[in-house]
Structures are given as C-alpha cells and as structure tokens.
Motif scaffolding. Structure first.
Motif, PDB file in Angstrom:
ATOM      1  N   THR A  26       0.835  -1.214   0.000  1.00 42.24           N
ATOM      2  CA  THR A  26       0.000   0.000   0.000  1.00 42.24           C
ATOM      3  C   THR A  26       0.864   1.256   0.000  1.00 42.24           C
ATOM      4  O   THR A  26       0.373   2.345   0.282  1.00 42.24           O
ATOM      5  N   SER A  28       2.028   2.943  -2.394  1.00 41.14           N
ATOM      6  CA  SER A  28       1.627   3.933  -3.394  1.00 41.14           C
ATOM      7  C   SER A  28       0.146   4.265  -3.330  1.00 41.14           C
ATOM      8  O   SER A  28      -0.379   4.933  -4.208  1.00 41.14           O
ATOM      9  N   ASN A  30      -3.113   6.064  -2.964  1.00 45.33           N
ATOM     10  CA  ASN A  30      -3.467   7.480  -2.977  1.00 45.33           C
ATOM     11  C   ASN A  30      -4.529   7.795  -1.932  1.00 45.33           C
ATOM     12  O   ASN A  30      -4.421   8.785  -1.203  1.00 45.33           O
ATOM     13  N   SER A  31      -5.559   6.987  -1.921  1.00 49.55           N
ATOM     14  CA  SER A  31      -6.650   7.255  -0.998  1.00 49.55           C
ATOM     15  C   SER A  31      -7.477   5.995  -0.819  1.00 49.55           C
ATOM     16  O   SER A  31      -7.352   5.024  -1.586  1.00 49.55           O
ATOM     17  N   THR A  50      -7.184  10.363   2.685  1.00 47.41           N
ATOM     18  CA  THR A  50      -6.104  10.499   1.717  1.00 47.41           C
ATOM     19  C   THR A  50      -4.834   9.849   2.236  1.00 47.41           C
ATOM     20  O   THR A  50      -4.740   9.455   3.403  1.00 47.41           O
ATOM     21  N   ASN A  51      -3.846   9.786   1.364  1.00 40.19           N
ATOM     22  CA  ASN A  51      -2.563   9.228   1.757  1.00 40.19           C
ATOM     23  C   ASN A  51      -1.942  10.029   2.894  1.00 40.19           C
ATOM     24  O   ASN A  51      -1.215   9.487   3.728  1.00 40.19           O
ATOM     25  N   VAL A  96      -7.692   3.642  -4.135  1.00 39.90           N
ATOM     26  CA  VAL A  96      -7.207   4.260  -5.360  1.00 39.90           C
ATOM     27  C   VAL A  96      -5.687   4.271  -5.352  1.00 39.90           C
ATOM     28  O   VAL A  96      -5.073   4.836  -4.433  1.00 39.90           O
ATOM     29  N   PHE A  97      -5.128   3.621  -6.361  1.00 43.25           N
ATOM     30  CA  PHE A  97      -3.684   3.658  -6.612  1.00 43.25           C
ATOM     31  C   PHE A  97      -3.456   4.467  -7.879  1.00 43.25           C
ATOM     32  O   PHE A  97      -4.392   4.711  -8.636  1.00 43.25           O
ATOM     33  N   PRO A  98      -2.247   4.882  -8.154  1.00 42.25           N
ATOM     34  CA  PRO A  98      -1.987   5.553  -9.427  1.00 42.25           C
ATOM     35  C   PRO A  98      -2.412   4.670 -10.606  1.00 42.25           C
ATOM     36  O   PRO A  98      -1.896   3.584 -10.799  1.00 42.25           O
ATOM     37  N   GLY A  99      -3.410   5.111 -11.344  1.00 38.89           N
ATOM     38  CA  GLY A  99      -3.853   4.382 -12.513  1.00 38.89           C
ATOM     39  C   GLY A  99      -4.811   3.244 -12.266  1.00 38.89           C
ATOM     40  O   GLY A  99      -5.208   2.556 -13.218  1.00 38.89           O
ATOM     41  N   THR A 101      -8.221   1.695  -9.668  1.00 38.69           N
ATOM     42  CA  THR A 101      -9.179   1.791  -8.563  1.00 38.69           C
ATOM     43  C   THR A 101      -9.765   0.408  -8.320  1.00 38.69           C
ATOM     44  O   THR A 101     -10.115  -0.295  -9.271  1.00 38.69           O
TER      45      THR A 101
END
Length: 113
Positions: A26, A28, A30-31, A50-51, A96-99, A101
């Motif tokens: 986890t 990376s 994001n939220s 959020t992160n 939500v990760f970069p790129g 969900t």
C-alpha cells in the motif's frame, strides 16, 4: 484485491467496526474510502481518507463514523457509532492507486430499531 468484513446485525445505538484488508503493498496508495448502498438506492460516499491522512465524511455520518488506516496491517477501518436504522446498507471499500481503482465485495450492515 480487497476483502471487507465486519458487518452484521446491531441494535440502534450500537457500534460496529468494518475492516478492509488490502492485498499487496500500500506504499503507493493514494486514498481509500467507504461507500454504502441502501436497498433500492444509489451508492453514496460515507468516508474518505487520503494518503496524507486527511479525512472527509458524508453529512449523515459526521460525528458518528471515523475512517482510519493501519499501514502496517494494510487495512482501512470504518468505526461506526450511534448507529440508526438509516445506516442499514451494504458497505463497500474502495482504494485508489496511481492508474487503478479497486472495490471490495461489500459487507452488509443491518441496524434494528
């Protein structure tokens, strides 16, 4: 992959803690958020974190619900207090990760009057 659990049947005024366990790293992330969907209604946001640890809540749960993260356990929690029958719904976690969900499978919360 997400696994949500902790739902159940509780009397009005009671409390529950939902857990959302996230497989894999986890670092990376994001939220994360919890949503709920009452029978016959749309899915709405309950709480979001959020992160950086900033949180926001739906108006109907402010002051009663708390979202938190345990990074060591890769888990997002939803602490629910002073439950009412209007809180009855299937609760879903979302991360939500970069790129990407991901949604969990949902856990049923039923509050009896």
């Amino acid at each position: 992959q997400l696994q949500a659990f902790g739902g159940g049947l509780v009397q009005a005024g009671g409390s529950l803690r939902l857990s959302c366990v996230i497989s894999g790293s986890t670092l990376s992330l994001n939220s994360a958020a919890w949503y709920r969907q009452p029978p016959g209604k749309q899915r709405d946001l309950v709480a979001h974190i959020t992160n950086g640890g900033n949180t926001n809540y739906g108006d109907s749960v402010k002051g009663r619900f708390t979202i938190s993260r345990d990074n060591a356990k890769n888990t997002v929690f939803l602490h629910m207090n002073s439950l009412t029958p209007e809180d009855t719904a299937v609760y879903y976690c979302k991360v939500v990760f970069p790129g990407a969900t991901y949604w969990g499978q949902g856990t049923q919360v039923t509050v009896s009057s």
